[in-house]
Write an enzyme that holds these catalytic residues in place. Structure first.
Site, mmCIF file in Angstrom:
data_model
loop_
_atom_site.group_PDB
_atom_site.id
_atom_site.type_symbol
_atom_site.label_atom_id
_atom_site.label_comp_id
_atom_site.label_asym_id
_atom_site.label_seq_id
_atom_site.Cartn_x
_atom_site.Cartn_y
_atom_site.Cartn_z
ATOM 1 N N HIS A 258 -1.681 5.903 -10.741
ATOM 2 C CA HIS A 258 -0.772 6.832 -11.409
ATOM 3 C C HIS A 258 -1.079 8.275 -11.006
ATOM 4 C CE1 HIS A 258 -0.738 3.275 -14.066
ATOM 5 N NE2 HIS A 258 0.512 3.612 -14.329
ATOM 6 N N ASP A 328 5.393 -1.890 -7.822
ATOM 7 C CA ASP A 328 5.056 -1.055 -8.970
ATOM 8 C C ASP A 328 5.949 0.178 -8.896
ATOM 9 O OD1 ASP A 328 3.778 -0.151 -11.252
ATOM 10 O OD2 ASP A 328 1.751 -0.463 -10.466
#
Length: 400
Positions: A258, A328
């Protein structure tokens, strides 16, 4: 007088003897002829019989027709879709969770394959708000959430909280976890959700709050496998599609995808840890596999697995997975966004082997589709790759 009489008697005897010999010879000839006729009869019969037409019909000369070719039930449906519609089926887009307006707009205007509901607001998950969104889709719509338990869940405000994967493995049996997942799956399905981005299949012994940490059931591959299987079975029982993640293994990476680029242990090391559960993918039934933004030494060559053809080849080849492969988040995770913009990231992922491209940030759908159409026209994204991905997506949705 006596002389003359003697000659006559002799002559008569001689004639009688000659006549007898002729009679015997004639009899012998008759017998021989009869025997000859009897001997010749079978041959004559045999010759005659060989000329009588047989009553048995000759073998059929008809050729055996080959079986009809196997018809692909998806091929006709795919061929009927315009290119832009095919490409749209490969996208799962984040939408505003507060209500149905944003979701309705993106589904009506672009007929995307799916939407993703993130954030803490539950408006779109309440009061049947998803019903008109499903109705607006020409093809079945994927509605996905992240609902693993612990710090990653979406229905806790509506249907109660689930413990983290690590906590479940510590406190519950696999059967109990199956029951927990089934109960949550029924709640998801009743609210219009079709897909849960869970369970985590990573193995991790890292602290709870690290990128995976307590999202992993266990650092032991067999334990992680057993509990992940139970969670997936519970979702299946409720009619929700599980998404197992994060191939090829995020549980022991250096960093958080992230926040930036991450590297896993080398591929050979992953074979003894994170990759072990993936050898049992057939046991999970119909699932989606999510790839993580992970650079794997010995495999991806400095590229995140989501953009790496070698990573998809590993999943399809060594691990034999035939279902849809999903990325993702391509729009909000810096392991990708720091290196490439969203339209290029989606294009590179699909060209590499992804079947579903996800971005949670939403928007930009028309821009991405325009870019994808250009990539097909230029050959960067081959049409056969698009059709392969659409085939997997439609098959998973049971369209064909």
């Amino acid at each position: 007088m006596r002389r003359t009489g003697g000659r006559g008697a002799g002559t008569s005897a001689l004639l009688a003897f000659v006549a007898l010999g002729a009679l015997v010879a004639g009899s012998f000839a008759v017998v021989t002829s009869v025997r000859g006729d009897r001997t010749a009869q079978p041959a004559a019969l045999s010759t005659a019989s060989s000329t009588v037409p047989s009553t048995t019909p000759p073998p059929s000369s008809t050729t055996v027709e080959p079986p009809p070719p196997v018809v692909d039930p998806c091929a006709e449906k795919i061929a009927a879709l315009p290119l832009r519609a095919r490409l749209a089926q490969l996208l799962v887009i984040g939408v505003d969770p507060r209500g149905p307006a944003d979701a309705l707009s993106v589904v009506r205007n672009e007929q995307v394959g799916g939407i993703f509901i993130g954030g803490d607001d539950v408006g779109l998950l309440s009061a049947g708000a998803l019903a008109p969104v499903h109705a607006a889709a020409a093809l079945p719509l994927t509605v996905a959430v992240d609902d693993e338990g612990g710090r990653v869940q979406r229905l806790d405000a509506l249907d109660g909280s689930m413990p983290s994967a690590r906590r479940m493995a510590a406190d519950l049996s696999p059967d109990q976890v199956r029951a927990v997942a089934e109960e949550r799956g029924r709640a998801l399905r009743e609210r219009g959700v079709t897909t849960d981005l869970a369970p985590v299949l990573d193995t991790s012994g890292q602290p709870d709050r690290t990128v995976i940490g307590d999202r992993s059931f266990s650092p032991d591959p067999d334990t992680a496998l057993g509990y992940a299987l139970a969670f997936a079975e519970g979702l299946h029982n409720a009619g929700v599609t599980p998404v197992v993640k994060h191939f090829p293994g995020h549980g022991n990476t250096t960093g958080d995808s992230h926040l930036g680029a991450v590297t896993s242990p080398p591929l050979d090391a992953l074979r003894d840890t994170d990759l072990v559960p993936y050898r049992h993918l057939p046991r999970f039934g119909d699932v989606v596999v999510m790839l993580g933004h992970i650079d794997v030494p010995g495999l991806t060559g400095g590229v995140p697995a989501t953009l790496s053809p070698e990573a998809y080849a590993l999943l399809r080849g060594e691990f034999g997975f035939t279902g849809p492969a999903m990325t993702d988040d391509l729009g909000a995770m810096r392991a990708v966004t720091d290196r490439v913009g969203l339209p290029d990231a989606v294009t590179q992922a699909l060209a590499a082997g992804a079947d579903i491209a996800l971005w949670s940030s939403g928007g930009r759908v028309g821009e991405v589709l325009d870019h994808l159409e250009g990539a097909v026209a230029s050959g960067v994204l081959p049409p056969a790759r698009v059709d392969e991905a659409v085939h997997r997506v439609l098959s998973a949705k049971q369209v064909c």
